[in-house]
Design an enzyme around this catalytic site. Structure first.
Site, PDB file in Angstrom:
ATOM      1  N   HIS A   1      23.588 -35.888  -9.295  1.00  0.00           N
ATOM      2  CA  HIS A   1      23.877 -36.249  -7.898  1.00  0.00           C
ATOM      3  C   HIS A   1      24.464 -37.664  -7.911  1.00  0.00           C
ATOM      4  CE1 HIS A   1      23.680 -36.431  -3.668  1.00  0.00           C
ATOM      5  NE2 HIS A   1      22.378 -36.479  -3.443  1.00  0.00           N
TER       6      HIS A   1
ATOM      7  N   ASP B   1      32.835 -39.086  -7.682  1.00  0.00           N
ATOM      8  CA  ASP B   1      32.290 -39.963  -8.718  1.00  0.00           C
ATOM      9  C   ASP B   1      33.256 -40.229  -9.861  1.00  0.00           C
ATOM     10  OD1 ASP B   1      29.700 -40.357  -7.638  1.00  0.00           O
ATOM     11  OD2 ASP B   1      29.327 -38.252  -8.055  1.00  0.00           O
TER      12      ASP B   1
ATOM     13  N   HIS C   1      31.883 -29.437  -8.149  1.00  0.00           N
ATOM     14  CA  HIS C   1      31.066 -29.740  -6.981  1.00  0.00           C
ATOM     15  C   HIS C   1      30.508 -28.440  -6.428  1.00  0.00           C
ATOM     16  CE1 HIS C   1      29.907 -31.405  -3.098  1.00  0.00           C
ATOM     17  NE2 HIS C   1      29.966 -32.588  -3.683  1.00  0.00           N
TER      18      HIS C   1
HETATM   19  C1  LIG Z   1      28.228 -30.818  -9.422  1.00  0.00           C
HETATM   20  C2  LIG Z   1      27.650 -29.617 -10.190  1.00  0.00           C
HETATM   21  C3  LIG Z   1      26.161 -29.908 -10.479  1.00  0.00           C
HETATM   22  C4  LIG Z   1      27.786 -28.361  -9.351  1.00  0.00           C
HETATM   23  O1  LIG Z   1      27.171 -27.340 -10.039  1.00  0.00           O
HETATM   24  P1  LIG Z   1      27.164 -25.825  -9.552  1.00  0.00           P
HETATM   25  O2  LIG Z   1      27.781 -25.659  -8.224  1.00  0.00           O
HETATM   26  O3  LIG Z   1      25.756 -25.362  -9.700  1.00  0.00           O
HETATM   27  O4  LIG Z   1      28.131 -25.130 -10.566  1.00  0.00           O
HETATM   28  P2  LIG Z   1      27.671 -24.344 -11.845  1.00  0.00           P
HETATM   29  O5  LIG Z   1      26.740 -25.158 -12.659  1.00  0.00           O
HETATM   30  O6  LIG Z   1      27.214 -22.981 -11.379  1.00  0.00           O
HETATM   31  O7  LIG Z   1      29.031 -24.174 -12.628  1.00  0.00           O
HETATM   32  C5  LIG Z   1      29.955 -23.098 -12.468  1.00  0.00           C
HETATM   33  C6  LIG Z   1      30.745 -22.968 -13.746  1.00  0.00           C
HETATM   34  O8  LIG Z   1      31.536 -24.129 -13.954  1.00  0.00           O
HETATM   35  C7  LIG Z   1      31.121 -24.813 -15.130  1.00  0.00           C
HETATM   36  N1  LIG Z   1      31.067 -26.233 -14.796  1.00  0.00           N
HETATM   37  C8  LIG Z   1      30.612 -26.784 -13.627  1.00  0.00           C
HETATM   38  N2  LIG Z   1      30.779 -28.098 -13.650  1.00  0.00           N
HETATM   39  C9  LIG Z   1      31.334 -28.398 -14.843  1.00  0.00           C
HETATM   40  C10 LIG Z   1      31.731 -29.590 -15.442  1.00  0.00           C
HETATM   41  N3  LIG Z   1      31.594 -30.747 -14.800  1.00  0.00           N
HETATM   42  N4  LIG Z   1      32.248 -29.551 -16.675  1.00  0.00           N
HETATM   43  C11 LIG Z   1      32.395 -28.376 -17.318  1.00  0.00           C
HETATM   44  N5  LIG Z   1      32.040 -27.204 -16.794  1.00  0.00           N
HETATM   45  C12 LIG Z   1      31.508 -27.207 -15.580  1.00  0.00           C
HETATM   46  C13 LIG Z   1      29.752 -24.273 -15.471  1.00  0.00           C
HETATM   47  O9  LIG Z   1      29.488 -24.389 -16.851  1.00  0.00           O
HETATM   48  C14 LIG Z   1      29.879 -22.860 -14.998  1.00  0.00           C
HETATM   49  O10 LIG Z   1      30.634 -22.155 -15.958  1.00  0.00           O
HETATM   50  P3  LIG Z   1      30.245 -20.621 -16.305  1.00  0.00           P
HETATM   51  O11 LIG Z   1      30.539 -19.868 -15.039  1.00  0.00           O
HETATM   52  O12 LIG Z   1      31.135 -20.275 -17.431  1.00  0.00           O
HETATM   53  O13 LIG Z   1      28.791 -20.641 -16.639  1.00  0.00           O
HETATM   54  C15 LIG Z   1      28.426 -29.415 -11.530  1.00  0.00           C
HETATM   55  O14 LIG Z   1      29.784 -29.132 -11.271  1.00  0.00           O
HETATM   56  C16 LIG Z   1      28.278 -30.597 -12.463  1.00  0.00           C
HETATM   57  O15 LIG Z   1      27.310 -30.663 -13.215  1.00  0.00           O
HETATM   58  N6  LIG Z   1      29.253 -31.548 -12.439  1.00  0.00           N
HETATM   59  C17 LIG Z   1      29.149 -32.732 -13.237  1.00  0.00           C
HETATM   60  C18 LIG Z   1      28.227 -33.730 -12.572  1.00  0.00           C
HETATM   61  C19 LIG Z   1      28.870 -34.393 -11.381  1.00  0.00           C
HETATM   62  O16 LIG Z   1      30.003 -34.845 -11.434  1.00  0.00           O
HETATM   63  N7  LIG Z   1      28.105 -34.470 -10.290  1.00  0.00           N
HETATM   64  C20 LIG Z   1      28.530 -35.169  -9.086  1.00  0.00           C
HETATM   65  C21 LIG Z   1      28.637 -34.268  -7.937  1.00  0.00           C
HETATM   66  S1  LIG Z   1      29.304 -35.167  -6.567  1.00  0.00           S
END
Ligand SMILES: CC(C)(COP(=O)(O)OP(=O)(O)OC[C@H]1O[C@@H](n2cnc3c(N)ncnc32)[C@H](O)[C@@H]1OP(=O)(O)O)[C@@H](O)C(=O)NCCC(=O)NCCS
Length: 467
Positions: free
Chosen positions: A307, A402, A346
């Site tokens: 987050h 971010d 996101h």
């Molecule tokens: C923000 C976040 C937690 C959202 O997660 P989410 O909606 O639950 O998405 P998921 O974890 O279900 O990811 C969906 C797919 O994209 C991939 N993915 C998501 N974010 C990714 C990333 N930053 N890098 C690489 N792969 C990513 C996942 O591995 C998943 O792949 P799969 O379908 O092959 O398993 C996630 O994108 C993330 O961890 N981002 C990096 C952290 C970040 O920048 N957070 C700030 C948010 S403002």
């Protein structure tokens, strides 16, 4: 802060929802309006329970069915009734809100209807805060009074300095902020009176005014410098910069480009509807605790690397990559599941985060004053490759707020540990606005989800000697 006319409006909408096809203002039965948000053409969902052969008609309002309407769907009288299973609230609306609108597919973010791009360009953080809290932009006199009220509350009790002094020399400033903001409840015991709008307003002034002071004091502690008291002749962000960086000069002179950049960053981070920390704020607040304790909990949620901690992770990631030519190998590792590309993806945005666009422009203005952040080259190359790569395109992973904000914060002179702290200051406004809305919402109760119990059935206790 919610007006009675707003309540009445809601009543009308619900009446319309309960009485299909009378929405003459916004649509008709043959030509229903489905785009205007006020149009509540009531539709229904028919559910056939194959276990019993019974049929149920559930009203659909605002594109949702009520989870409690499912409870009537039972196999027999002893059955608890049907529930929904939604870990991480992937598809559950927990409130009706009038504060922030996001269309993740189109990359739209609006506060109270105003596009974030316009607010970032034309508004100030304190004006935007007023908008988020009261629902309308302030008039000139309302604005002056609002700024005066915030400015009058920037000082903190001297004992908080002693509390700060108790932290280890290398304590993370976010840990210090979470603790000290929670401790404010012990200084302002009137905050317990959450049913009083006047008391809530007072705590609102205090929180918005004191968060920068707590944040700056946490920073000064971590670098071993004496605390700098607020200077109420300065703007909100210039005063914050003064408390952070003033040395022996009589008055700190903030660079106006940098002070404005910080103000814009604060606007961009002020609210983001039902994100993890806001959900924490609403959840904790639903138990009717004082706002300082609830904000300590919300800030704790914000501290997490998924987050508010993500921009810190972005810089660690850029450092780990080390050089532009290492980017392809890093992206390959990410695609093979060896870690995530921080600052990408996101839960809601499946398009370019509109805040990331504003931040990218802002970065150019800041770097003009401060010089380029050496990590920028790596970041731009990472962004270029990722935006062209099938893996990221298919999953709709775009840069989020971010991705670039850390680079700007660093150029402004903030150490990485301060990043979540810098996020917490403006988000405090969003937390309070959402908390206010929750307390004024007659449908809200203490937040208490259900579970699917899959553990052992009843069994008898076995004495330790017999295990
Ligand atoms: C923000 C976040 C937690 C959202 O997660 P989410 O909606 O639950 O998405 P998921 O974890 O279900 O990811 C969906 C797919 O994209 C991939 N993915 C998501 N974010 C990714 C990333 N930053 N890098 C690489 N792969 C990513 C996942 O591995 C998943 O792949 P799969 O379908 O092959 O398993 C996630 O994108 C993330 O961890 N981002 C990096 C952290 C970040 O920048 N957070 C700030 C948010 S403002």
């Amino acid at each position: 802060m919610t007006s009675s006319s707003a309540q009445n409006n809601d009543d009308v909408l619900f009446f319309l929802a309960a009485n299909p096809y009378i929405c003459n203002s916004y649509g008709t039965a043959t030509n229903p309006c489905r785009s205007h948000w006020r149009c509540v053409m009531a539709d229904t969902l028919t559910i056939l329970d194959n276990r019993t052969g019974k049929k149920y008609d559930l009203p659909i309002t605002y594109g949702t069915i009520r989870a409690l309407d499912l409870r009537q769907i039972k196999v027999n009288d002893d059955d608890f009734g049907l529930m929904t299973y939604d870990p991480a609230f992937m598809n559950t609306a927990l409130c009706k809100s009038k504060i922030t609108f996001i269309d993740g597919d189109k990359g739209i973010l609006r506060y109270r209807g105003y596009p974030i791009e316009q607010l970032a360009e034309k508004s100030s953080f304190l004006e935007t805060s007023y908008l988020l809290l009261y629902g309308e932009l302030p008039t000139k006199s309302q604005h002056e009074e609002w700024v005066r009220n915030i400015t009058l509350h920037t000082m903190i009790h001297e004992n908080i300095k002693k509390l700060m002094d108790g932290f280890h020399y290398n304590a993370h400033p976010m840990g210090m902020l979470i603790s000290t903001v929670g401790s404010l409840s012990t200084f302002y015991t009137d905050a317990k009176d959450i049913q009083s709008p006047e008391s809530r307003m007072k705590q609102t002034y205090r929180l918005i005014a004191k968060m920068p002071t707590l944040a700056a004091f946490a920073y000064r502690h971590s670098v071993g410098r004496p605390y700098v008291y607020p200077d109420n002749n300065l703007s909100y962000t210039a005063n914050f910069m003064s408390m952070l960086w003033k040395m022996t000069e009589l008055q700190y002179q903030a660079n106006p480009v940098l002070a404005r950049a910080l103000d814009v960053l604060f606007i961009l981070h002020a609210d983001h509807e039902q994100n993890c920390s806001t959900n924490a704020m609403r959840g904790i607040g639903s138990a009717h605790v004082d706002p300082y304790s609830a904000i300590a909990g919300a800030a704790a949620a914000l501290y997490g690397p998924l987050h508010g901690g993500a921009n810190e992770e972005v810089l660690h990631m850029l450092d780990a990559i080390g050089a532009k030519e290492n980017v392809p190998a890093f992206v390959k590792d990410v695609k093979e599941g060896k870690g995530r590309l921080m600052g990408f993806g996101h839960r809601v945005y499946k398009n370019y985060d509109p805040r990331a666009r504003v931040i990218k422009r802002l970065a150019d203005e800041v770097f003009e004053v401060t010089g380029r952040n050496p990590r920028l080259e790596i970041a731009l190359e990472l962004e270029r490759i990722a935006l062209e790569d099938e893996y990221f395109i298919k999953r709709k992973l775009y840069p989020n707020v971010d991705f670039h904000s850390g680079l700007i914060y660093q150029a402004l002179g903030f150490p990485i540990e301060m990043f979540p702290v810098l996020f917490s200051i403006p988000r405090t406004v969003g937390w309070i606005a959402q908390w206010e809305e929750m307390l004024n919402d007659p449908e809200q109760k203490i937040a208490r989800p259900r579970q699917i119990y899959l553990g052992s059935d009843q069994r008898d206790y076995v004495p330790i000697s017999k295990r």
